[in-house]
Design a protein around this motif. Structure first.
Motif, PDB file in Angstrom:
ATOM      1  N   LEU A  27     -27.135  45.079  13.469  1.00 24.44           N
ATOM      2  CA  LEU A  27     -27.651  45.603  14.737  1.00 24.44           C
ATOM      3  C   LEU A  27     -29.119  45.993  14.611  1.00 24.44           C
ATOM      4  N   GLY A  28     -29.434  46.778  13.581  1.00 24.30           N
ATOM      5  CA  GLY A  28     -30.819  47.198  13.386  1.00 24.30           C
ATOM      6  C   GLY A  28     -31.752  46.033  13.113  1.00 24.30           C
ATOM      7  N   GLY A  29     -31.303  45.100  12.270  1.00 22.80           N
ATOM      8  CA  GLY A  29     -32.133  43.946  11.958  1.00 22.80           C
ATOM      9  C   GLY A  29     -32.343  43.028  13.144  1.00 22.80           C
ATOM     10  N   GLY A  30     -31.305  42.810  13.950  1.00 19.16           N
ATOM     11  CA  GLY A  30     -31.441  41.963  15.129  1.00 19.16           C
ATOM     12  C   GLY A  30     -32.391  42.545  16.162  1.00 19.16           C
ATOM     13  N   ALA A  31     -32.267  43.847  16.402  1.00 24.05           N
ATOM     14  CA  ALA A  31     -33.165  44.495  17.360  1.00 24.05           C
ATOM     15  C   ALA A  31     -34.608  44.458  16.877  1.00 24.05           C
ATOM     16  N   ARG A  32     -34.813  44.666  15.582  1.00 25.41           N
ATOM     17  CA  ARG A  32     -36.177  44.651  15.039  1.00 25.41           C
ATOM     18  C   ARG A  32     -36.763  43.250  15.062  1.00 25.41           C
ATOM     19  N   THR A  33     -35.966  42.218  14.876  1.00 22.87           N
ATOM     20  CA  THR A  33     -36.474  40.846  14.943  1.00 22.87           C
ATOM     21  C   THR A  33     -37.055  40.553  16.321  1.00 22.87           C
ATOM     22  N   VAL A  34     -36.336  40.926  17.363  1.00 20.88           N
ATOM     23  CA  VAL A  34     -36.821  40.697  18.725  1.00 20.88           C
ATOM     24  C   VAL A  34     -38.138  41.435  18.956  1.00 20.88           C
ATOM     25  N   ALA A  35     -38.166  42.731  18.623  1.00 22.84           N
ATOM     26  CA  ALA A  35     -39.376  43.529  18.859  1.00 22.84           C
ATOM     27  C   ALA A  35     -40.530  43.072  17.972  1.00 22.84           C
ATOM     28  N   GLY A  36     -40.253  42.704  16.730  1.00 22.37           N
ATOM     29  CA  GLY A  36     -41.315  42.300  15.807  1.00 22.37           C
ATOM     30  C   GLY A  36     -42.019  41.031  16.227  1.00 22.37           C
ATOM     31  N   VAL A  37     -41.274  40.033  16.661  1.00 17.73           N
ATOM     32  CA  VAL A  37     -41.879  38.763  17.073  1.00 17.73           C
ATOM     33  C   VAL A  37     -42.700  38.947  18.344  1.00 17.73           C
TER      34      VAL A  37
END
Length: 340
Positions: free
Chosen positions: A167-177
């Protein structure tokens, strides 16, 4: 006689409260104000004195938008407070290229004092504009993505440790890109090598001189740093919160307990992902340097300890920012009636 009876019936209907029976009924005299509603009843039925005409009711807003708003507010607070630590961290990491091997090591306090002497106290907030442009919507996107993913996959239960990492990694991937171009500009603002006048001017200058692809330099290193950090952080944070006694979780001191859980999770996640942060900074400051070349350069010139340059200010900043952001976010979500 009929007229008298009609009049009598009418009076009884108008005065239903009476004593006696038949023709001996007499009106019941009540004290003045006995039929008036009490103060408690008036307060219960009291309408608000004013409203905001034309404004959208908060209850009509989509929950993901509410999560975005709560996350953006929490990101604003944490960014303004801890920007000096981010600037010191960036200066420490970029100073590696000018420090000769074997020379005296430059520490956090020396960089801090040097910035204050040469750029005054406000110099510690250099780069706060791109930081706000990146962090405020970035944190909002992160929490909105996190809330949407959690509601979609784990609406009926609490996610486990592995699920929390995803969950944390998926949310951060969206925001990071989405926010990477602003991250590149922020890093260049803070390193002191570029004299950009504004965020918009910096974006135009980079696109004109280096091409739009330069705005996505360090994408791999950024994801290698941010995705594991967010996943590890959410895992440790959720697990430590779940281990708290029920008396603490439901007490007025629950926000302080959650903040302490956030600090512990932030320290562990920051130390694990510190090498990727050093590589990311080198690649974004020097666009011609690729990720593999940056890793080789850092190890050749500075050894393994070079990958932990700037660890103290970054650990302080990321830990405090994440702990504050999550605490403020959860309190605001609870206030508007949503489960974070």
């Amino acid at each position: 006689m009929a007229a008298v009876n009609v009049l009598s019936d009418t009076q009884e209907k108008l005065n239903p409260i009476s004593t006696g029976t038949g023709s001996q009924r007499e009106p019941l005299l009540l004290p003045f104000g006995a039929l008036r509603p009490s103060g408690q009843q008036r307060r219960a039925t009291k309408k608000p004195r004013f409203s905001f005409p034309g404004s959208m009711e908060l209850s009509l807003v989509h929950p993901a938008i509410k999560a975005f708003m709560c996350g953006s507010f929490s990101g604003t607070c944490s960014t303004l407070l801890f920007q000096p630590l981010d600037l010191v961290k960036t200066r420490l990491q970029t100073l590696q290229r000018s420090v000769q091997p074997g020379s005296r090591r430059v520490g956090m306090m020396s960089v801090l004092v040097g910035v204050v002497r040469t750029e005054r106290l406000l110099g510690l907030w250099k780069g706060v504009s791109p930081s706000c442009v990146r962090t405020i919507p970035g944190v909002g996107i992160y929490f909105s993505s996190y809330y949407s993913l959690k509601q979609h996959f784990f609406q009926d239960g609490r996610p486990g440790a592995a699920h929390a990492v995803m969950l944390g990694g998926g949310a951060r991937t969206v925001a990071g890109v989405v926010m990477l171009p602003i991250t590149v500009i922020k890093t260049r603002f803070e390193c002191g090598r570029y004299s950009y006048a504004s965020v918009g001017g910096a974006l135009r200058s980079v696109c004109r001189s280096e091409g739009p692809a330069a705005l996505f330099s360090g994408l791999v290193a950024t994801l290698l740093r941010d995705v594991p950090f967010s996943g590890i952080y959410v895992m440790f944070y959720s697990q430590t919160k779940a281990s708290l006694p029920r008396e603490i979780s439901s007490s007025p001191s629950a926000p302080l307990a959650n903040f302490s859980c956030g600090i512990l999770a932030g320290v562990l996640a920051s130390l694990i992902t510190q090498p990727a942060d050093v590589v990311k900074t080198h690649v974004q400051v020097n666009p011609l340097l690729r990720t593999a070349e940056a890793i080789k350069y850092i190890y050749t010139d500075h050894g393994l300890q070079g990958f932990f340059s700037g660890a103290v200010p970054r650990c302080l900043r990321r830990t405090m920012m994440a702990a504050m952001a999550w605490t403020v976010y959860e309190q605001m979500m609870a206030h508007i009636g949503l489960k974070s």
